[in-house]
Design an enzyme around this catalytic site. Structure first.
Site, PDB file in Angstrom:
ATOM      1  N   TYR A  18     -13.032  72.050 -57.159  1.00 12.24           N
ATOM      2  CA  TYR A  18     -13.763  73.258 -57.516  1.00 12.24           C
ATOM      3  C   TYR A  18     -13.475  73.675 -58.958  1.00 12.24           C
ATOM      4  O   TYR A  18     -14.391  73.830 -59.779  1.00 12.24           O
ATOM      5  CB  TYR A  18     -13.369  74.410 -56.590  1.00 12.24           C
ATOM      6  CG  TYR A  18     -13.783  74.270 -55.150  1.00 12.24           C
ATOM      7  CD1 TYR A  18     -14.813  75.046 -54.624  1.00 12.24           C
ATOM      8  CD2 TYR A  18     -13.129  73.385 -54.289  1.00 12.24           C
ATOM      9  CE1 TYR A  18     -15.185  74.951 -53.293  1.00 12.24           C
ATOM     10  CE2 TYR A  18     -13.502  73.277 -52.952  1.00 12.24           C
ATOM     11  CZ  TYR A  18     -14.532  74.062 -52.462  1.00 12.24           C
ATOM     12  OH  TYR A  18     -14.891  73.956 -51.148  1.00 12.24           O
ATOM     13  N   HIS A  35     -22.276  81.204 -54.902  1.00 15.21           N
ATOM     14  CA  HIS A  35     -21.744  79.845 -54.792  1.00 15.21           C
ATOM     15  C   HIS A  35     -22.571  79.030 -53.798  1.00 15.21           C
ATOM     16  O   HIS A  35     -22.982  77.896 -54.097  1.00 15.21           O
ATOM     17  CB  HIS A  35     -20.281  79.907 -54.351  1.00 15.21           C
ATOM     18  CG  HIS A  35     -19.620  78.575 -54.210  1.00 15.21           C
ATOM     19  ND1 HIS A  35     -18.910  77.991 -55.237  1.00 15.21           N
ATOM     20  CD2 HIS A  35     -19.569  77.704 -53.171  1.00 15.21           C
ATOM     21  CE1 HIS A  35     -18.435  76.822 -54.833  1.00 15.21           C
ATOM     22  NE2 HIS A  35     -18.822  76.628 -53.575  1.00 15.21           N
ATOM     23  N   GLU A  36     -22.826  79.606 -52.621  1.00 16.42           N
ATOM     24  CA  GLU A  36     -23.563  78.866 -51.596  1.00 16.42           C
ATOM     25  C   GLU A  36     -25.013  78.643 -51.995  1.00 16.42           C
ATOM     26  O   GLU A  36     -25.600  77.603 -51.685  1.00 16.42           O
ATOM     27  CB  GLU A  36     -23.479  79.597 -50.251  1.00 16.42           C
ATOM     28  CG  GLU A  36     -22.066  79.904 -49.769  1.00 16.42           C
ATOM     29  CD  GLU A  36     -21.122  78.708 -49.809  1.00 16.42           C
ATOM     30  OE1 GLU A  36     -21.587  77.562 -49.639  1.00 16.42           O
ATOM     31  OE2 GLU A  36     -19.916  78.917 -50.016  1.00 16.42           O
TER      32      GLU A  36
END
Length: 698
Positions: free
Chosen positions: A467, A378-379
């Site tokens: 999200y 994700h990051e």
């Protein structure tokens, strides 16, 4: 500060607030008169003869000579700061006073001395601005609890002091720093230095004493500036609408290592130089200082942590280089050069923070089996979606997070298979449903994809909606336009088109139309109901067709455990079928969301624990879900166990639901409040503020 400088500032205030009746022959009497006159107007008041801590000695001697007794209130600072109701602070960004349409920051130079004793950053920032409007009278910057000591215009080798003053604060937002410019300021480059220090309780900084670290010998400090906490660390245009490069020189204890969201340019004993050459918004300025060591993860990647856990971290995140390569294949070249991970102390409030060159991640990801390393995917995805292409303000936060979850799921899919991709997105919908049922039940307007932050701070609006609702919208569009082979080239084109820019939802919409309008997919453009997707409340209006093979197993298990008694479950072989760790998490999540559970008592909880080996699990996500089920079963004898988990980390994903659940349990709520009061100073402000609301304390 000189008396002349103070008088200059006082004159600025007098002109600003139309005060022309000052008794200049006696400045002390003038201060008293003006204070009385303006208190009812809730204006900030500053007087050149009064310091922040009251009258200086020479002033008191002068008063004694005048023999004019003053009321005690006149011996206190008269700079009055009043809270007021929220409103749109700017035309570009409702949460920022800065005016990106008139002036933008191009480059900043930070000079900080880290004072662990005072828990402050002390130093200066030099901003190079680009003035977009002739005759600009003032620069507006965002600050929060920052003590500004001087402001200077730098031009042609000369330094010109400029007037500055700070407005009354907006609760949970901050204040406006006004820098007055000389008359006739022209368009173009403008350099301003601001000398200042942060507050010891700056909302964007966390200071840990040695006992709060793993090594127990050295202090630790780290920042968390998203969404709008950079203003508590540096006076700036704290809006994602503005992107700038930065250099930094950090003075720190020689035995500690300093890291930033930048490349290390030079290291000296007790001093580290940094350089970030890619423009970033203020919320991505990050710093961490502690007794840190590193291990390599790849050619341009390392993991940093305290010595006691660094080897475990290197093993847990060993697939980082593969994830980075997969993301580059999907999204285009990686422009940030370095990709390092820093495993944070347990008080870090998020799963991860995508600070460029140095992602911060929570230690709760250390499960021992790499099962939670998807957070790193994700990051990594944020390197493109959020950091390279950025939401212009946090009303369009889904452009950051929805795209990132979408890309994250694709990374997972390429590494683990299409079924895992779809299962991950279906699991996200389970989490979204829980968020709508609990956290956002009283604020349905915040369940929209594009929200209105006119009267709400970004921290208060933060949820899983951008999200998971956002990524579901993108999956819907991908399916509508023909699947990954059609949509992924558009994704790369979109990221290339808006690279280094800050955008709103309409920009994304325009990119989609421009890309497909002359193709055989153009008819699908009219099918998209933009208003329905962007403005409807609740769950996504359309759920795409996912492969439900893996999800059907967890759905069946959740039904079994909800509907059957303990005696029936003991003899049911279906509960003993082999499932993956991700299926276990999804199953427990669905069980939490089940409206009715037969015999949810200690016996059923113990059967759950023994069947799936929950008590021995090191997986924080497993322990989190188990504790929520224990709360739902109202097992008061296990309250200490729940509190222990809540105190083991202050990650908001875990803390908030636990405290929210405890707040709804009358017998446990007092203990939850007592515990929170005891530990809240160990939390970052963004976390403690949210939990205070969850417990009804704010």
């Amino acid at each position: 500060m000189s008396i002349a400088k103070r008088v200059q500032q006082w004159a600025t205030f007098a002109r600003t607030w139309h005060i022309y009746d000052c008794t200049w022959q006696n400045p002390f009497e003038s201060a008293a008169l003006v204070k009385t006159h303006l208190m009812g107007l809730h204006k900030p008041i500053y007087h050149p003869m009064i310091s922040k801590r009251g009258f200086c000695t020479t002033h008191l001697q002068h008063l004694q000579q005048l023999q004019r007794p003053l009321h005690q209130s006149q011996l206190c600072p008269i700079y009055q700061l009043q809270k007021r109701n929220m409103g749109r602070l700017g035309t570009v960004d409702p949460s920022s006073y800065s005016q990106p349409d008139l002036i933008t920051t191009e480059h900043s130079v930070l000079n900080w001395k880290v004072d662990f004793d005072a828990t402050k950053l002390q130093g200066s920032v030099v901003h190079r601005f680009n003035v977009l409007s002739n005759n600009l009278e003032k620069i507006l910057l965002d600050v929060r609890d920052i003590n500004v000591t001087n402001a200077t215009l730098l031009a042609g080798g000369t330094e010109l002091p400029i007037n500055y003053f700070i407005s009354d604060p907006v609760d949970n937002i901050g204040q406006k720093l006004t820098l007055e410019l000389p008359a006739g300021t022209a368009k173009g480059s403008l350099n301003v230095r601001i000398d200042y220090e942060t507050s010891s309780s700056a909302s964007g900084l966390q200071w840990l004493n040695p006992t709060q670290t793993l090594g127990k010998e050295h202090p630790y400090m780290f920042s968390q500036c998203q969404a709008i906490h950079a203003r508590s660390v540096v006076p700036c245009q704290d809006t994602p609408a503005v992107k700038f490069t930065y250099d930094a020189v950090i003075e720190h204890p020689t035995e500690l290592t300093a890291l930033m969201s930048a490349i290390i340019d030079k290291k000296q004993p007790g001093k580290t130089h940094f350089k970030q050459e890619v423009p970033i918004p203020a919320y991505l300025v990050a710093i961490a200082i502690g007794k840190l060591v590193s291990r390599p993860l790849g050619d341009n990647s390392n993991v940093w942590a305290e010595e006691a856990i660094v080897d475990a971290c290197a093993e847990e995140f060993s697939e980082t280089a593969t994830m980075l390569k997969t993301a580059s294949d999907l999204c285009g070249p990686y422009v940030w050069k370095q990709y390092d991970l820093l495993v944070m102390p347990p008080s870090f409030p998020f799963g991860g923070m995508e600070n460029p060159c140095l992602t911060f991640v929570t230690p709760t990801l250390l499960a021992g089996d790499k099962s939670l390393a998807d957070v790193v995917a994700h990051e990594i995805a944020h390197s493109w979606t959020g950091n390279l292409v950025t939401n212009k303000n946090f009303e369009h936060f889904w452009l950051n997070e929805g795209f990132t979850v979408f890309v994250e799921s694709k990374i997972v899919g390429r590494m683990q298979g299409a079924k895992e991709l779809d299962f991950k997105m279906l699991s996200n919908l389970t989490d979204l449903q829980e968020c709508l049922r609990t956290q956002l039940s009283g604020t349905p307007e915040l369940t929209k994809l594009v929200v209105d932050l006119s009267n709400c701070g970004p921290d208060d609006a933060f949820s899983s909606v951008p999200y998971y609702k956002g990524s579901t919208f993108l999956r819907y569009l991908e399916d509508l336009f023909g699947g990954p082979t059609v949509f992924e080239p558009f994704l790369r084109d979109y990221l290339k088109k808006y690279a280094y820019k800050s955008i709103e939802t309409n920009d994304f919409k325009s990119a989609l139309y421009d890309y497909f309008k002359d193709t055989d997919k153009k008819d699908q453009l009219s099918v998209v109901d933009w208003d329905l997707w962007l403005s409807c409340e609740g769950m996504p209006p359309i759920i795409p067709k996912f492969d439900e093979t893996l999800a059907n197993v967890t759905t069946g298990l959740a039904k079994l455990w909800s509907n059957d008694t303990v005696s029936k479950l003991v003899d049911n072989k279906d509960i003993k079928q082999t499932i993956s760790i991700h299926q276990l998490l999804d199953f427990l999540g669905k069980l939490i969301e089940s409206k009715d559970i037969v015999e949810l008592n200690e016996s059923k909880i113990e059967l759950l624990e023994s069947t799936y080996n929950l008590k021995q699990s090191k997986n924080a996500e497993v322990r989190f879900r188990l504790n929520r089920l224990i709360i739902r079963a109202r097992l008061l004898n296990r309250l200490d166990e729940i509190i222990e988990f809540a105190n083991s980390n202050f990650r908001m994903k875990f803390c908030r639901p636990i405290y929210r659940d405890l707040a709804g349990w009358p017998e446990a709520k007092p203990a939850a409040i007592r515990n929170f009061v005891k530990v809240k100073d160990q939390m970052m402000a963004v976390c403690s503020h949210a939990i205070e609301k969850d417990l009804g304390l704010k």
